[in-house]
Design an enzyme around this catalytic site. Structure first.
Site, PDB file in Angstrom:
ATOM      1  CB  CYS A   1      15.051 123.090  34.793  1.00 43.51           C
ATOM      2  SG  CYS A   1      13.374 123.190  34.148  1.00 43.51           S
ATOM      3  N   GLY A   2      13.414 124.750  37.362  1.00 39.36           N
ATOM      4  CA  GLY A   2      12.264 124.677  38.263  1.00 39.36           C
ATOM      5  C   GLY A   2      11.128 123.848  37.717  1.00 39.36           C
ATOM      6  CG  HIS A   3       9.055 125.047  34.205  1.00 32.09           C
ATOM      7  ND1 HIS A   3       7.858 125.454  34.741  1.00 32.09           N
ATOM      8  CD2 HIS A   3       9.591 126.143  33.604  1.00 32.09           C
ATOM      9  CE1 HIS A   3       7.664 126.734  34.476  1.00 32.09           C
ATOM     10  NE2 HIS A   3       8.699 127.171  33.792  1.00 32.09           N
ATOM     11  CB  CYS A   4      13.271 119.810  35.402  1.00 34.48           C
ATOM     12  SG  CYS A   4      13.687 120.409  33.743  1.00 34.48           S
TER      13      CYS A   4
END
Length: 495
Positions: free
Chosen positions: A60-63
């Site tokens: 996950c990029g946001h993670c």
């Protein structure tokens, strides 16, 4: 369940560089974020009165963006008195997925605040950068309501930009005070709370009251409102209703955004008027809209006024054009929408009345019906869903996809192969529908992520496909679930 899905996230990739460090340096490095999994989660959480847990996925990029901010915050909060513990769980790991289900993880990252050894679970609603995380969690780990001993204390809390709830009491004890504190504990992630013995400290409202009374301060409409029923459910309803503007303004001012989020999260039907708020003569339209909002106050419908400049994402979501403004859309909680474009001020009241009386036809967002639909995987749009899936007399495998979805792109050539396999079988149709550009109505398909695949047999049985995404597995699934009678009739026709 009818589809009512809003996708507000876009996955973004970041490059991570790994630098070599000496053995001496690595021995001094400390991770302040605890790593939890199925083996130690319950035991760790049970030992803490207050702990924050991030549920993440490695891809996950946001993670990935959150990770350094979360670690920095954990480092700072480890020195707080008492220390505030931050932890993380890889929710994508198979052994940990039951934890993700238990804590209702629907996307990544999801943060939960766990209190009293995990007995009380609260959604994290704070910032995603280190300093903001620290300040938010300091407040969340402290008392649910702050005592206001002076006008300075009150002005620091009540800044005129947010909802603040203050209880005025003759003493900090008794049934009313206990009910108020229970309310503050329950709603502390959504609002800020204070309590005082002297109403003279408060910036607005009758200063001579001795209480018990709850005074809600807000940056809109009447600016404050008092309430004297100390039943906790009544208090909660009062706060929820009083903290919503009569008409929520959606523009580029970030101070309005919390109220927009609250508007969309409310259980009410949602009336949304989109217009260019900078054009001459707009006041007659907005004032009439406000009159209608006042007329229907407390009748299960909320009102939002969206500025054209800030509403492009909403236009894309609803499938409408700038040329249609001023336009009003009313959306029910079941996802059904009702629209009137290019309306005048005097059209608003009759339209809302007709909606309430069930006289407005449903608006369906649909892509144009394709003129050429000769590819192996047939394109379905909202306007052809009924004919191609429910009335086609065929066994239909239907993929709901999003154009930006990586998993959907990987699945596309596999579905092409499946469609080619069934090309000469008139009783099987392989199809796809862009779920971001078409409304899905009727309650037959529950689309919560992409890709989502359903199979409808000629006899009307609808089955979700949850198997492996290979040509062989999908074909085996179709053969297992297809209507065999139709298959035999097809064979007879060939003979």
């Amino acid at each position: 369940m009818a589809r009512s899905v809003s996708v507000w996230f876009a996955l973004s990739a970041i490059l991570c560089s790994v630098t070599a460090i000496s053995a001496e340096q690595s021995s001094e490095t400390k991770d302040f974020v605890l790593t939890l999994d199925h083996s130690n989660f319950t035991d760790t959480v049970s030992k803490h009165k207050f702990i924050v847990v991030e549920f993440y996925a490695p891809w996950c990029g946001h993670c990935k963006n959150l990770a350094p901010e979360y670690e920095k915050a954990a480092s700072i909060l480890s020195k707080h008195d008492p220390p505030v513990i931050l932890a993380k769980v890889d929710a994508n790991e198979e052994a940990n997925k039951y934890l993700a289900n238990e804590y209702e993880v629907r996307g990544y990252p999801t943060l939960r605040i766990l209190r009293n050894g995990g007995k009380n679970v609260q959604e994290y609603k704070g910032p995603r950068e280190a300093d903001g995380i620290v300040e938010y969690l300091k407040k969340q780990s402290g008392p649910a309501s702050a005592e206001l001993k002076s006008a300075e204390d009150a002005s620091n809390l009540i800044d005129g930009k947010k909802i603040v709830v203050v209880g005025v009491f003759p003493k900090f004890s008794g049934e009313e005070f206990e009910s108020y504190m229970a309310l503050a504990e329950k709603l502390r992630s959504d609002y800020e709370f204070g309590h005082t013995l002297d109403a003279k400290h408060l910036p607005r409202g009758e200063s001579s009251v001795t209480g018990p009374v709850v005074r809600l301060f807000k940056p809109f409409d009447e600016l404050f409102v008092d309430f004297k029923d100390f039943n906790v459910e009544a208090l909660e309803k009062f706060v929820a209703e009083s903290s919503m503007p009569l008409v929520t303004l959606f523009n580029k001012d970030p101070s309005n955004h919390p109220f927009v989020i609250k508007f969309y999260n409310s259980p009410n039907a949602k009336a949304m008027l989109f217009a260019n708020l900078s054009v001459e003569g707009i006041d007659s339209l907005t004032s009439k809209y406000r009159e209608v909002a006042e007329q229907y106050k407390g009748q299960g419908i909320g009102f939002l006024l969206g500025d054209l400049e800030a509403s492009q994402a909403a236009f894309q979501y609803f499938g409408v054009q700038e040329s249609q403004v001023p336009l009003i859309i009313i959306q029910n909680n079941d996802g059904k929408k009702y629209l009137k474009p290019n309306l005048q001020a005097n059209d608003i009241a009759p339209f809302v009345m007709d909606y309430k009386e069930g006289k407005v036809p449903q608006y369906l967002k649909s892509e144009p019906i394709p003129e050429d639909n000769k590819e192996p995987v047939k394109v379905v749009v909202a306007d052809t869903l009924e004919d191609m899936v429910f009335k086609s007399g065929k066994n239909v495998l239907l993929e709901f996809y999003a154009p930006w979805c990586g998993h959907c792109k990987k699945l596309a050539p596999i579905l092409d192969e499946v469609a080619v396999h069934y090309e000469k079988d008139d009783n099987v149709l392989i199809a796809k529908l862009d779920a971001t550009a078409n409304d899905i109505v009727g309650g037959n398909f529950d689309v919560r992520g992409y890709p989502t695949i359903y199979f409808r047999s000629t006899s009307g049985n609808i089955t979700p496909y949850e198997g492996n995404r290979t040509k062989e597995d999908i074909i085996n699934f179709i053969e297992k679930n297809r209507d065999k009678t139709a298959q035999r009739e097809s064979a007879k026709d060939e003979l």
